[in-house]
Design a protein around this motif. Structure first.
Motif, PDB file in Angstrom:
ATOM      1  N   ILE B  80       0.796  -1.130   0.173  1.00 13.87           N
ATOM      2  CA  ILE B  80      -0.129   0.059   0.037  1.00 13.87           C
ATOM      3  C   ILE B  80       1.082   1.210   0.344  1.00 13.87           C
ATOM      4  N   CYS B  81       2.237   0.769   0.116  1.00 14.85           N
ATOM      5  CA  CYS B  81       3.165   2.784   0.656  1.00 14.85           C
ATOM      6  C   CYS B  81       2.858   2.777  -0.652  1.00 14.85           C
ATOM      7  N   PRO B  82       3.141   4.597  -1.076  1.00 17.61           N
ATOM      8  CA  PRO B  82       2.299   5.282  -2.409  1.00 17.61           C
ATOM      9  C   PRO B  82       4.110   5.413  -2.419  1.00 17.61           C
ATOM     10  N   ARG B 110      12.522   9.221   1.705  1.00 22.53           N
ATOM     11  CA  ARG B 110      11.044   9.029   0.941  1.00 22.53           C
ATOM     12  C   ARG B 110       9.708   9.107   1.729  1.00 22.53           C
ATOM     13  N   CYS B 111       9.868   8.837   3.126  1.00 21.26           N
ATOM     14  CA  CYS B 111       8.874   8.140   3.508  1.00 21.26           C
ATOM     15  C   CYS B 111       7.576   9.858   3.857  1.00 21.26           C
ATOM     16  N   ILE B 112       6.344   9.286   3.591  1.00 18.65           N
ATOM     17  CA  ILE B 112       5.336  10.737   3.437  1.00 18.65           C
ATOM     18  C   ILE B 112       5.019  10.976   4.409  1.00 18.65           C
ATOM     19  N   PHE B 113       5.012  10.148   5.637  1.00 17.65           N
ATOM     20  CA  PHE B 113       4.167  10.002   7.020  1.00 17.65           C
ATOM     21  C   PHE B 113       2.561  10.191   6.381  1.00 17.65           C
ATOM     22  N   CYS B 114       1.993   8.965   5.143  1.00 14.99           N
ATOM     23  CA  CYS B 114       0.328   8.958   5.240  1.00 14.99           C
ATOM     24  C   CYS B 114      -0.289   8.245   6.537  1.00 14.99           C
ATOM     25  N   GLU B 115       0.550   7.261   6.608  1.00 14.07           N
ATOM     26  CA  GLU B 115       0.327   6.263   7.645  1.00 14.07           C
ATOM     27  C   GLU B 115      -1.316   5.263   7.075  1.00 14.07           C
ATOM     28  N   PHE B 116      -1.311   5.503   5.759  1.00 15.69           N
ATOM     29  CA  PHE B 116      -1.288   4.270   5.007  1.00 15.69           C
ATOM     30  C   PHE B 116      -0.866   3.091   5.349  1.00 15.69           C
ATOM     31  N   CYS B 117       0.161   2.860   5.758  1.00 21.56           N
ATOM     32  CA  CYS B 117       0.750   1.530   6.219  1.00 21.56           C
ATOM     33  C   CYS B 117       0.530   1.093   7.887  1.00 21.56           C
ATOM     34  N   VAL B 118      -0.323   2.076   8.545  1.00 17.68           N
ATOM     35  CA  VAL B 118      -0.738   1.067   9.423  1.00 17.68           C
ATOM     36  C   VAL B 118      -2.585   1.255   9.404  1.00 17.68           C
TER      37      VAL B 118
HETATM   38  S1  SF4 Z   1       3.948   5.884   6.910  1.00 14.47           S
HETATM   39 FE1  SF4 Z   1       3.936   4.351   5.891  1.00 14.47          FE
HETATM   40  S2  SF4 Z   1       2.977   3.993   3.465  1.00 14.47           S
HETATM   41 FE2  SF4 Z   1       3.205   6.558   3.719  1.00 14.47          FE
HETATM   42  S3  SF4 Z   1       5.347   6.168   2.819  1.00 14.47           S
HETATM   43 FE3  SF4 Z   1       5.751   6.334   5.451  1.00 14.47          FE
HETATM   44  S4  SF4 Z   1       5.814   3.915   5.278  1.00 14.47           S
HETATM   45 FE4  SF4 Z   1       5.511   4.446   3.342  1.00 14.47          FE
END
Ligand code: SF4
Ligand code: SF4
Lengths: 366, 167
Positions: B80-82, B110-118
């Motif tokens: 799922i990680c964009p 490169r993480c954009i802190f979107c929380e999709f992973c969680v």
């Molecule tokens: S918050 Fe999780 S899903 Fe979003 S970019 Fe970072 S590692 Fe990937």
């Protein structure tokens, strides 16, 4: 001995008052602008193409990064365009919360505009006060979705989570002081003679020109056209809200200032109505586990703080990602009116014109 | 005549000055005397900044009561990680029925802190913690994992120790 020669200069791309990386090519005759062309593309990332290679779910994070001053409004457009594509109905509570956050976002975006626009013209104080209130709006964003600027606030089909505990308190605290804060800004600017000299009658854009160029948002409403997608084609919960569309007829920079100030008041009104009439219920619609599109195309327009932001999505049979994705970015189209406004005026007024456009280059270049 | 008077008496300027003057006096005369100060600037590195409970900070792997990594390598978060910053290698560990992540690499730069992973993790084995001071001098410091030098997926990372307060 003296020759009359036109001079060509670049304004930007690293000029503090071009709001990012906009380059404006100007030809000057003395101090008068005879030719003006905005040059864009310094921040091009290919968002549309990236989204075509990502799933519908993932695409939202890129809409955050287009117009980063109004990320929530962009998220809303993206989520609703997808819901249209898949035929999903969003629960009513989610609609209300979306409307609420969208209006907060409008306030935040207009506050940035107010601060930077006033600073470009020379009134630094307003900048500090405007950012003080914007901080509270960002705290509300943070309380709801955990992030301040790049919110990724909504999900296709609703919201990820309900409102956090203590959210009402934050909202009411903000609403209680916001109207007095607006008065403060107006005390500093509205009657100020320097502000008026720099804005009244500057960078006119008539209603005919604005419509011909496709200009939307406060720019259009300052020219006397009461076109607002929230009223014309209601989305989210706007059909249940009672608000006015502020307009002015002067079509100059000062009129745009007045329209945006009035819009912030209306936003506060909508927020109050959302809080009062917040329905109970779920915040997420029932969705299939994996979103696969049918052959279909949708265009969904919403009113972002800058104007009409439209998402055009084409689905392919059984595909996980859009076949084609296009954004009608309000900033990009509003920027086309810059030559109309700047040509024939003074070079110092180009800065006022750019400021009154309220552009964000992340959205223009995409 | 009216215009002349208005030029003579700068009421508009006085109005603006009264706003700034009010704020100035509020801060100036009540400094250090009120519980809730009027000034809104916080002394950030010395006074830690408050974050909201839902704040999205750095990705952290969780462990259960026995100190075992909770992740079971379903690879949902990786998919799922964009920005594709998570790399997981599936493996086995003795005395554990579920698969075990031999490698769980996280490229924070490169993480954009979107929380999709969680959101996608059905086993509640990752969270985004509340750490937001995530600057570092070296690029390698952003490569986090479960083993080796970058063994810091479990606690607040050493990234971000370079704040003014440490000097
Ligand atoms: S918050 Fe999780 S899903 Fe979003 S970019 Fe970072 S590692 Fe990937
Ligand atoms: S989604 Fe959760 S359980 Fe699955 S691989 Fe990621 S962290 Fe592990």
């Amino acid at each position: 001995m003296f020759k009359n020669e036109e001079m060509e200069i670049n304004l930007g791309p690293q000029h503090p008052s071009t709001h990012g990386v906009l380059r404006v090519k100007l030809r000057l005759d003395g101090e008068t602008v005879t030719h003006c062309r905005p040059m864009i593309g310094y921040l091009h990332r290919g968002v549309e193409k990236i989204c075509e290679n990502q799933s519908f779910f993932q695409g939202q994070v890129w809409t955050d990064r287009m117009d980063y001053c109004s990320a929530v409004a962009n998220n809303l457009g993206w989520a609703e365009a997808n819901e249209k594509l898949f035929g999903i109905t969003v629960p009513r509570r989610a609609q209300y919360i979306r409307t609420l956050l969208n209006e907060f976002n409008r306030i935040a975006s207009h506050l940035i505009w107010l601060g930077t626009h006033a600073m470009d013209i020379g009134a630094l104080t307003v900048f500090l006060y405007a950012f003080r209130e914007r901080e509270d709006v960002l705290d509300i964003n943070e309380a709801f979705c955990g992030s301040r600027l790049t919110t990724t606030a909504f999900r296709i089909g609703g919201l990820r989570e309900d409102l956090p505990p203590g959210f009402e308190k934050l909202v009411h605290k903000f609403l209680a002081k916001f109207s007095s804060c607006l008065e403060e800004y107006e005390n500093l600017l509205t009657e100020n003679r320097i502000w008026k000299k720099r804005t009244v009658g500057v960078a006119r854009l008539s209603a005919e020109d604005a419509i011909a160029l496709g200009v939307t948002g406060p720019m259009l409403r300052a020219a006397g056209v009461a076109y607002d997608i929230r009223k014309a084609f209601p989305y989210a919960a706007y059909s249940e809200m009672d608000f006015e569309i502020p307009t002015r007829t002067e079509a100059d920079t000062y009129a745009r200032y007045q329209v945006r100030m009035a819009e912030m008041r209306q936003s506060a009104r909508i927020i109050q109505q959302c809080m009062d009439g917040m329905p109970e219920g779920p915040v997420m619609a029932k969705l299939p586990k994996i979103l696969r599109s049918e052959v279909n195309e949708v265009y969904h327009a919403t009113e972002s703080p800058k104007g009409e932001i439209g998402y055009y999505l084409v689905g392919e049979k059984g595909s996980l990602n859009p076949y084609r994705f296009h954004v009608r970015a309000p900033g990009f189209i509003n920027l086309q009116s810059l030559p109309k406004m700047a040509e024939g005026g003074l070079i110092a007024d180009v800065v006022a014109a750019i400021g009154s456009l309220d552009i964000v280059l992340g959205e223009i270049d995409r | 005549m009216n215009k002349f008077l208005r030029t003579l008496i700068p009421a508009d300027i006085a109005k603006g000055l009264s706003v700034t003057g009010k704020h100035f006096s509020q801060v100036f005369f009540t400094a250090n005397r009120r519980k809730v100060p009027f000034h809104i600037v916080s002394e950030y590195p010395e006074v830690p900044a408050k974050v909201q409970p839902r704040f999205r900070g750095r990705l952290t792997l969780l462990k259960d009561e026995q100190g075992e990594i909770k992740c079971v390598c379903c690879l949902a978060c990786e998919k799922i990680c964009p920005t594709q910053v998570i790399t997981i290698e599936k493996g086995k560990k003795e005395g554990r029925k579920m698969p075990f992540p031999v490698r769980y690499d996280f490229e924070m730069e490169r993480c954009i802190f979107c929380e999709f992973c969680v959101e996608s993790c059905g086993f509640d084995s990752i969270i985004l913690n509340h750490q937001f001071e995530l600057a570092a001098y070296n690029r390698e410091d952003f490569s986090l994992g479960t083993e080796g030098l970058g063994q810091n997926m479990f606690e607040p990372s050493h990234v971000g120790k370079f704040s003014v307060a440490d000097d």
